[in-house]
Design a protein around this motif. Structure first.
Motif, PDB file in Angstrom:
ATOM      1  N   PRO A  21      46.108  57.889  52.120  1.00  0.00           N
ATOM      2  CA  PRO A  21      44.981  58.602  51.568  1.00  0.00           C
ATOM      3  C   PRO A  21      43.936  57.536  50.950  1.00  0.00           C
ATOM      4  O   PRO A  21      44.162  56.187  51.266  1.00  0.00           O
ATOM      5  N   GLY A  22      42.805  57.851  50.833  1.00  0.00           N
ATOM      6  CA  GLY A  22      41.670  56.936  49.953  1.00  0.00           C
ATOM      7  C   GLY A  22      40.839  56.393  50.929  1.00  0.00           C
ATOM      8  O   GLY A  22      40.103  55.475  50.180  1.00  0.00           O
ATOM      9  N   SER A  23      40.927  56.694  51.974  1.00  0.00           N
ATOM     10  CA  SER A  23      39.743  56.299  53.042  1.00  0.00           C
ATOM     11  C   SER A  23      38.309  56.540  52.462  1.00  0.00           C
ATOM     12  O   SER A  23      37.999  57.447  51.519  1.00  0.00           O
ATOM     13  N   ARG A  24      37.441  55.578  52.755  1.00  0.00           N
ATOM     14  CA  ARG A  24      35.954  55.952  52.422  1.00  0.00           C
ATOM     15  C   ARG A  24      35.537  57.520  52.850  1.00  0.00           C
ATOM     16  O   ARG A  24      34.675  58.024  52.327  1.00  0.00           O
ATOM     17  N   PHE A  25      35.755  57.703  54.138  1.00  0.00           N
ATOM     18  CA  PHE A  25      35.564  59.006  54.472  1.00  0.00           C
ATOM     19  C   PHE A  25      36.421  60.216  53.502  1.00  0.00           C
ATOM     20  O   PHE A  25      35.575  61.140  52.997  1.00  0.00           O
ATOM     21  N   ASP A  26      37.360  60.160  53.076  1.00  0.00           N
ATOM     22  CA  ASP A  26      38.277  60.984  52.036  1.00  0.00           C
ATOM     23  C   ASP A  26      37.222  60.984  50.646  1.00  0.00           C
ATOM     24  O   ASP A  26      37.300  62.086  50.058  1.00  0.00           O
ATOM     25  N   GLN A  27      37.011  59.687  50.354  1.00  0.00           N
ATOM     26  CA  GLN A  27      36.264  59.657  49.131  1.00  0.00           C
ATOM     27  C   GLN A  27      35.054  60.366  49.087  1.00  0.00           C
ATOM     28  O   GLN A  27      34.659  61.113  48.199  1.00  0.00           O
ATOM     29  N   TRP A  28      34.198  60.253  50.472  1.00  0.00           N
ATOM     30  CA  TRP A  28      33.187  61.149  50.521  1.00  0.00           C
ATOM     31  C   TRP A  28      33.333  62.662  50.476  1.00  0.00           C
ATOM     32  O   TRP A  28      32.687  63.530  49.868  1.00  0.00           O
ATOM     33  N   LEU A  29      34.441  62.960  51.439  1.00  0.00           N
ATOM     34  CA  LEU A  29      34.733  64.457  51.552  1.00  0.00           C
ATOM     35  C   LEU A  29      35.193  65.119  50.083  1.00  0.00           C
ATOM     36  O   LEU A  29      34.788  66.091  49.538  1.00  0.00           O
ATOM     37  N   MET A  30      35.512  64.304  49.327  1.00  0.00           N
ATOM     38  CA  MET A  30      35.865  64.739  47.864  1.00  0.00           C
ATOM     39  C   MET A  30      34.786  64.575  46.861  1.00  0.00           C
ATOM     40  O   MET A  30      34.783  64.611  45.491  1.00  0.00           O
ATOM     41  N   GLY A  31      33.370  64.281  47.297  1.00  0.00           N
ATOM     42  CA  GLY A  31      32.443  64.377  46.585  1.00  0.00           C
ATOM     43  C   GLY A  31      31.548  62.925  46.027  1.00  0.00           C
ATOM     44  O   GLY A  31      30.450  63.085  45.626  1.00  0.00           O
ATOM     45  N   LYS A  37      29.324  60.746  47.036  1.00  0.00           N
ATOM     46  CA  LYS A  37      28.375  60.804  48.352  1.00  0.00           C
ATOM     47  C   LYS A  37      27.948  59.429  48.706  1.00  0.00           C
ATOM     48  O   LYS A  37      27.698  58.865  49.628  1.00  0.00           O
ATOM     49  N   SER A  38      28.163  58.182  47.556  1.00  0.00           N
ATOM     50  CA  SER A  38      27.992  56.925  48.113  1.00  0.00           C
ATOM     51  C   SER A  38      28.825  56.125  48.880  1.00  0.00           C
ATOM     52  O   SER A  38      28.784  54.937  49.390  1.00  0.00           O
ATOM     53  N   ALA A  39      29.998  56.783  49.369  1.00  0.00           N
ATOM     54  CA  ALA A  39      31.041  56.442  49.764  1.00  0.00           C
ATOM     55  C   ALA A  39      30.703  56.066  51.274  1.00  0.00           C
ATOM     56  O   ALA A  39      31.381  55.110  51.936  1.00  0.00           O
ATOM     57  N   LEU A  40      29.695  56.658  51.926  1.00  0.00           N
ATOM     58  CA  LEU A  40      29.515  56.248  53.190  1.00  0.00           C
ATOM     59  C   LEU A  40      27.981  55.967  53.028  1.00  0.00           C
ATOM     60  O   LEU A  40      27.194  56.205  52.514  1.00  0.00           O
ATOM     61  N   THR A  41      27.701  55.060  54.222  1.00  0.00           N
ATOM     62  CA  THR A  41      26.378  54.615  54.510  1.00  0.00           C
ATOM     63  C   THR A  41      25.500  55.583  55.218  1.00  0.00           C
ATOM     64  O   THR A  41      26.218  56.559  55.680  1.00  0.00           O
ATOM     65  N   LYS A  87      35.428  53.884  61.536  1.00  0.00           N
ATOM     66  CA  LYS A  87      35.869  52.630  60.573  1.00  0.00           C
ATOM     67  C   LYS A  87      36.204  53.140  59.145  1.00  0.00           C
ATOM     68  O   LYS A  87      36.650  52.456  58.473  1.00  0.00           O
ATOM     69  N   THR A  88      35.214  54.412  58.731  1.00  0.00           N
ATOM     70  CA  THR A  88      35.719  54.850  57.595  1.00  0.00           C
ATOM     71  C   THR A  88      36.816  55.644  57.225  1.00  0.00           C
ATOM     72  O   THR A  88      37.091  56.034  56.063  1.00  0.00           O
ATOM     73  N   LEU A  89      37.496  56.016  58.360  1.00  0.00           N
ATOM     74  CA  LEU A  89      38.701  56.637  58.497  1.00  0.00           C
ATOM     75  C   LEU A  89      40.038  55.665  58.141  1.00  0.00           C
ATOM     76  O   LEU A  89      40.945  56.119  58.082  1.00  0.00           O
ATOM     77  N   THR A  90      39.757  54.313  57.756  1.00  0.00           N
ATOM     78  CA  THR A  90      40.902  53.502  57.324  1.00  0.00           C
ATOM     79  C   THR A  90      41.093  53.762  55.823  1.00  0.00           C
ATOM     80  O   THR A  90      40.399  53.565  55.083  1.00  0.00           O
ATOM     81  N   GLY A  91      42.505  54.246  55.810  1.00  0.00           N
ATOM     82  CA  GLY A  91      42.713  54.823  54.389  1.00  0.00           C
ATOM     83  C   GLY A  91      43.615  53.467  53.646  1.00  0.00           C
ATOM     84  O   GLY A  91      43.850  52.539  54.365  1.00  0.00           O
ATOM     85  N   LYS A  92      44.185  53.708  52.297  1.00  0.00           N
ATOM     86  CA  LYS A  92      45.058  52.816  51.914  1.00  0.00           C
ATOM     87  C   LYS A  92      46.399  52.765  52.757  1.00  0.00           C
ATOM     88  O   LYS A  92      47.136  53.734  52.495  1.00  0.00           O
TER      89      LYS A  92
END
Lengths: 331, 331
Positions: free
Chosen positions: A175-185, A187-191, A303-308
């Motif tokens: 869990p906890g990938s930048r993409f998942d952070q973005w999915l969970m709201g 917005k700054s998690a992705l460029t 590359k944003t799909l790399t999780g913890k």
């Protein structure tokens, strides 16, 4: 490319509907943290996963080819088996593998437990037998005690071994990938480029096969839809399981979670980089040549799909006893 | 058996003087906990120790043959190298190796740093070159950043690599064994038989070579003093380093710390169990056949030397970049 039409419709509507932030409206869902139902079984499974005594040589463990320091893979085209045999296919990641519709590229094992028994007894991999593996484990007092504690019986069986390994593998989620952070709201998690990559991932059709929480792993699809895939590898994919010619070259769609770590790509490991993999997928599966800029954006998204990665304390294995059968590394 | 007489005198006086509890009066001293002077260097060294990209195949890491789940050894007679080559000698444990007078069985490396470069470039082990190893590491941005942080320079060198690996290995010590607890005054830490085993270990002369905090590792001694040691292995020991015929079959005395975990024993790995090893050592080194009861007591004592194994969080290795040279597992 897909055997059902519905995913396509779903995606198309999303692609034209703009980016939705609420995770439940996206075709990819966040990975949930692992729930450990039976810590003692997971701990036993971890030991077994790292124990090379499950191989004939005493040298190869599950972790040799599904290395948890390296995204749950070995990062080579095809694995090295007993006596340095060349494996027939690329080792898929064990991370998030519990989300797969089935195990192995051809789905010949229905779940992680069924999978876990395969490499132990495969003459080209760990080259052992289930009987010998049990003889080894049952000769080790600390293992006997731990199996008894977990399974509540004195007799040690291969089903217990594979169940414990599967229980350990089930907690190997990221869990906890930048993409998942973005999915969970967040917005700054992705460029901007990463987000553009995700939009292109959806609008160009990648998402048709790579969707769900694992961004893949949930269907079998043909490798080489628009153009045939050329490979020296003889693996036939799903047809080897179903016996149906129509399933020839159908493989389980790999998860794209942690894809930055799980190179090289495809069932034959012939794509060394994400840039190459995206290019081949675009041409062969979608009939589309991505421009260098598009390719770079897709790669940036991937590359944003790399999780913890699972934080694991290296297990200390119980020593063999005087009666433990010794490994046979050289025949 | 010994090249100086003094250890013998020391031991004899102790053996007849009864058991002394103060650690400073015993010929074995407790292992001290590791002092981590440079945590960033140790962390870097840990990654390198676990990174199979230091091998030609991408499959063999330091941990493959010095497995920290298994007492810092591979628990096979001789190791498996590149292309499944059979190693020429048993892999010694990396645990407490910083206490060794020199590294390798023949002492050809003066310290851990000098040792660390050996297997990487050995065609029979990791089969790489130092130059290629540096090319690989320097192509990986996260490694470059970490080396820069630790060593304060942009240029990455093999000396930095081996220094970091050595720094990690220096913290691989195993304090807290039951024997050390006893040395430090906890009388209940040993059973009566274990204590009798220790007394016999001293009175029979084992202690002449196996002494100091590592219970060995501090001298070279001849394998086969009273009777010659028969082995198919061609290793000549110390004479290969010194060129002196008198050093033929002189090997570094192995540490007995964690000996319960570091089977099989001797430089050729031909003793599968502690019982066998004690029997052979008694006959060949001391000219004494231990009775089954004596042997069992010695083995019981030896098992009290198992210390607290290093608790390590499995490192997550930084991924290769698009320019990283790929492994060559199959030629």
């Amino acid at each position: 490319m897909c055997r059902t039409l519905s995913p396509f419709l779903f995606i198309t509507s999303l692609a034209f509907g703009g980016v939705l932030h609420a995770a439940d409206k996206e075709p990819i869902q966040p990975i949930n943290a692992a729930k450990v139902a039976n810590p003692a079984m997971v701990e036993l499974g971890k030991k077994l996963f790292f124990d090379p005594r499950l191989s004939r040589s005493g040298f190869i463990s599950c972790n040799s080819c599904h290395n948890l320091s390296m995204g749950g893979t070995d990062n080579i085209k095809t694995s090295i088996g007993h006596n340095w045999q060349r494996g027939p296919i690329n080792s898929p990641t064990v991370l998030n593998a519990s989300m797969n519709v089935a195990q192995f590229w051809d789905g010949r094992a229905k779940d992680l437990q069924e999978q876990a028994g395969g490499p132990i007894a495969n003459p080209g991999e760990m080259a052992f037998t289930h009987e010998l593996a049990i003889d080894v484990l049952a000769s080790i007092p600390a293992y006997r005690a731990q199996f008894r504690q977990v399974f509540g019986q004195d007799k040690l069986t291969i089903e217990q071994v594979t169940r414990a390994i599967a229980a350990f593998e089930e907690v190997l989620v990221t869990p906890g990938s930048r993409f998942d952070q973005w999915l969970m709201g967040k917005k700054s998690a992705l460029t901007k480029d990463e987000l553009a990559g995700y939009q292109l991932f959806k609008s160009s059709g990648c998402i048709a096969c790579h969707n769900g929480p694992a961004v893949g792993g949930n269907t079998f699809q043909k490798m080489g839809v628009v153009e045939p895939y050329k490979t020296a590898m003889t693996a036939q994919g799903r047809s080897a399981v179903t016996g149906k010619d129509a399933d020839r070259f159908n493989f389980k769609v790999p998860t794209l979670r942690n894809v930055e770590l799980t190179y090289p790509y495809f069932h034959d490991g012939e794509a060394a980089t994400l840039t190459q993999a995206v290019d081949v997928m675009g041409r062969l599966q979608l009939g589309r040549t991505f421009t260098p800029d598009e390719n770079a954006k897709l790669v940036a998204f991937l590359k944003t799909l790399t999780g913890k990665q699972p934080q694991l304390v290296l297990p200390i294995l119980p020593p063999s006893s005087d009666t433990t059968p010794r490994p046979v590394p050289f025949d």
